[in-house]
Design a protein around this motif. Structure first.
Motif, PDB file in Angstrom:
ATOM      1  N   LYS A  69       0.833  -1.196   0.000  1.00  0.00           N
ATOM      2  CA  LYS A  69       0.000   0.000   0.000  1.00  0.00           C
ATOM      3  C   LYS A  69       0.870   1.250   0.000  1.00  0.00           C
ATOM      4  O   LYS A  69       1.973   1.253   0.542  1.00  0.00           O
ATOM      5  N   ASP A  70       0.346   2.323  -0.596  1.00  0.00           N
ATOM      6  CA  ASP A  70       1.095   3.578  -0.659  1.00  0.00           C
ATOM      7  C   ASP A  70       1.483   4.086   0.725  1.00  0.00           C
ATOM      8  O   ASP A  70       2.557   4.646   0.906  1.00  0.00           O
ATOM      9  N   GLU A  71       0.629   3.890   1.710  1.00  0.00           N
ATOM     10  CA  GLU A  71       0.936   4.388   3.051  1.00  0.00           C
ATOM     11  C   GLU A  71       2.071   3.596   3.715  1.00  0.00           C
ATOM     12  O   GLU A  71       2.636   4.040   4.700  1.00  0.00           O
ATOM     13  N   GLU A  72       2.419   2.443   3.150  1.00  0.00           N
ATOM     14  CA  GLU A  72       3.539   1.654   3.670  1.00  0.00           C
ATOM     15  C   GLU A  72       4.874   2.079   3.055  1.00  0.00           C
ATOM     16  O   GLU A  72       5.924   1.678   3.525  1.00  0.00           O
ATOM     17  N   ILE A 105       7.916   4.728   1.879  1.00  0.00           N
ATOM     18  CA  ILE A 105       8.595   5.923   2.364  1.00  0.00           C
ATOM     19  C   ILE A 105       9.193   6.623   1.154  1.00  0.00           C
ATOM     20  O   ILE A 105      10.075   6.079   0.480  1.00  0.00           O
ATOM     21  N   TYR A 106       8.719   7.828   0.865  1.00  0.00           N
ATOM     22  CA  TYR A 106       9.217   8.593  -0.273  1.00  0.00           C
ATOM     23  C   TYR A 106      10.614   9.125   0.033  1.00  0.00           C
ATOM     24  O   TYR A 106      10.842   9.709   1.081  1.00  0.00           O
TER      25      TYR A 106
END
Length: 60
Positions: free
Chosen positions: A2-5, A7-8
């Motif tokens: 998931k995107d929330e997992e 780290i950019y």
């Protein structure tokens, strides 16, 4: 994944010789060495993503 997992870290342009510069923060967050560590590259078709994973077999 998931995107929330995720780290950019940063955004980089694909170089003409097909290289992608890695953010310096990778060295701080992963147990890797410049010029020695290898990554396995995966393509996630569903999410249209490239995934780099440290090749643990090569880094031991």
């Amino acid at each position: 994944m998931k995107d929330e997992e995720l780290i950019y870290l940063d955004t980089y342009v694909l170089q003409k010789d097909m290289r992608i510069r890695m953010p310096k923060s990778i060295l701080e967050n992963l147990n890797i060495e410049k010029g020695k560590s290898k990554f396995k590259v995966y393509y996630d078709q569903l999410n249209v993503q490239l995934i780099l994973r440290v090749d643990e077999d090569e880094n031991k």
